[in-house]
Write an enzyme that holds these catalytic residues in place. Structure first.
Site, PDB file in Angstrom:
ATOM      1  N   GLU A   1     -18.069  40.492 -56.373  1.00  0.00           N
ATOM      2  CA  GLU A   1     -18.157  40.989 -54.993  1.00  0.00           C
ATOM      3  C   GLU A   1     -17.129  40.255 -54.135  1.00  0.00           C
ATOM      4  O   GLU A   1     -17.430  39.270 -53.449  1.00  0.00           O
ATOM      5  CB  GLU A   1     -19.570  40.797 -54.431  1.00  0.00           C
TER       6      GLU A   1
ATOM      7  N   LYS B   1     -38.048  31.407 -63.007  1.00  0.00           N
ATOM      8  CA  LYS B   1     -37.266  32.646 -62.994  1.00  0.00           C
ATOM      9  C   LYS B   1     -38.088  33.872 -62.630  1.00  0.00           C
ATOM     10  O   LYS B   1     -37.832  34.977 -63.095  1.00  0.00           O
ATOM     11  CB  LYS B   1     -36.564  32.846 -64.342  1.00  0.00           C
TER      12      LYS B   1
ATOM     13  N   ASP C   1     -27.882  27.744 -64.952  1.00  0.00           N
ATOM     14  CA  ASP C   1     -28.630  28.865 -65.505  1.00  0.00           C
ATOM     15  C   ASP C   1     -28.792  29.897 -64.388  1.00  0.00           C
ATOM     16  O   ASP C   1     -29.610  29.726 -63.483  1.00  0.00           O
ATOM     17  CB  ASP C   1     -29.999  28.379 -65.997  1.00  0.00           C
TER      18      ASP C   1
ATOM     19  N   HIS D   1     -15.951  45.643 -46.222  1.00  0.00           N
ATOM     20  CA  HIS D   1     -16.103  46.002 -47.623  1.00  0.00           C
ATOM     21  C   HIS D   1     -15.098  47.080 -48.026  1.00  0.00           C
ATOM     22  O   HIS D   1     -14.503  47.011 -49.101  1.00  0.00           O
ATOM     23  CB  HIS D   1     -17.532  46.490 -47.890  1.00  0.00           C
TER      24      HIS D   1
END
Length: 368
Positions: A53, A184, A260, A355
């Site tokens: 991005e 997570k 991670d 963008h």
């Protein structure tokens, strides 16, 4: 049912096999410098972001420019530091589970001594519990030095669990991982009890900088934060979170520094605060679940090693301070991106124009 991840290598067609040592390249840029002070990091420091991005780089860069207009820049305050692993013990009923809890509490010093035999760095801070019928959930909380601590905490929890099953009557093995950690997954428990580094990054931005660099006002950002981040998140059913896009900055930072990346699930649960203080803008990002480390799996790879060295996280410091510095820089990076996006969203069309120009028009991502 066998999936690609569980199938033997010989059963995967050759054209679908990754070569040994293969990597998936992700574009990386260094952004800043951003100015940081506080109890874990200090200085003008560039930060790496690995992301597809591309508008993220100029967005964080604008926040970094704001930080350099303020004495002390962004203050990153490390509030707490602990890694957790929960285990599941089965008993006959709730009364037996409560008896087991009392036994655990009585032998806490023994459990701490046993933890020290599993690692040079693991230290047991506390044991918390939940009882649900015959099920006993124990949540072990550890310090883990400069490592993020997943494996260290699991190894210690495995040893502690085995010891308890041998010495506490009426207990049976349930699982080494009981989802009360929580790892997570989005949950309330981590925000309440903490998992990883708990850091708040904040800044007080003068009125002229808000209007000059962010093209908005403190009042408009405060209003948007309440309406969007707070009310909007409540309506959406958010869990211990109220922010615009912490996950964007965390993913880029985590990938660049060998973390991670799946830990952005709980890492991005945080709360943005914005206050209009007589035209000046107080802005903060609180991240209670930053799971980062400077040693351990992935950190030895050349790109991650170089990033950690450039961030000053390879210095001779007391154990744990390099990882705490990394967490402070991650939180400051999040603030830069969050501030820039919130400012942009107070102006109709600004976000989409940026963008479109950068991602579709081939514009210079550094020109924002």
């Amino acid at each position: 049912m066998m999936t690609a991840s569980t199938a033997p290598a010989s059963s995967v067609p050759p054209q679908h096999r990754a070569p040994a040592g293969a990597f998936a390249p992700v574009p990386l840029r260094w952004v800043g410098p951003l100015r940081v002070s506080g109890n874990a990091a200090e200085g003008d420091i560039e930060v790496p972001l690995a992301t597809y991005e591309s508008p993220l780089w100029p967005s964080v860069g604008r926040g970094a420019r704001v930080s350099r207009q303020v004495d002390g820049g962004i203050t990153a305050t490390l509030v707490d530091d602990r890694m957790t692993r929960s285990v599941l013990i089965e008993t006959a009923d709730a009364a037996a589970a409560l008896a087991a809890v009392r036994s655990v509490d009585d032998r806490l010093d023994d459990l701490r001594a046993l933890t020290r035999t599993t690692s040079r760095f693991a230290r047991l801070l506390a044991v918390r519990h939940e009882i649900c019928g015959p099920l006993l959930f124990l949540r072990f909380e550890f310090t883990t030095g400069d490592a993020a601590g997943h494996n260290m905490a699991t190894l210690a929890a495995d040893r502690l669990l085995a010891h308890l099953l041998e010495t506490v009557p009426g207990t049976r093995y349930g699982s080494i991982s009981a989802n009360y950690c929580t790892d997570k997954k989005a949950s309330a428990v981590n925000g309440i009890l903490g998992r990883g580094k708990n850091v708040t990054a904040d800044i007080l931005i003068p009125r002229q900088t808000v209007t000059g660099l962010l093209h908005t006002t403190a009042a408009r950002i405060e209003h948007l934060n309440v309406s969007k981040n707070l009310v909007g998140t409540v309506l959406a059913g958010g869990i211990r979170t109220a922010n615009a896009h912490y996950a964007n900055m965390l993913l880029g930072f985590y990938l660049a520094t060998g973390q991670d990346a799946a830990n952005i699930v709980e890492g991005s649960q945080g709360i943005t605060c914005a206050q209009d203080r007589d035209g000046d803008l107080y802005f903060s990002c609180t991240l209670p679940n930053l799971i980062v480390g400077t040693t351990g799996n992935g950190k030895h790879l050349p790109a991650a090693e170089d990033a950690l060295r450039r961030l000053g996280c390879r210095e001779e410091r007391p154990v744990g301070d390099n990882a705490r510095r990394l967490a402070a820089l991650a939180a400051a990076t999040v603030l830069c991106g969050e501030l820039s996006l919130m400012a942009a969203q107070t102006n109709p069309g600004e976000l989409m124009k940026a963008h479109t120009r950068i991602e579709r028009g081939g514009g210079d991502p550094h020109a924002h």
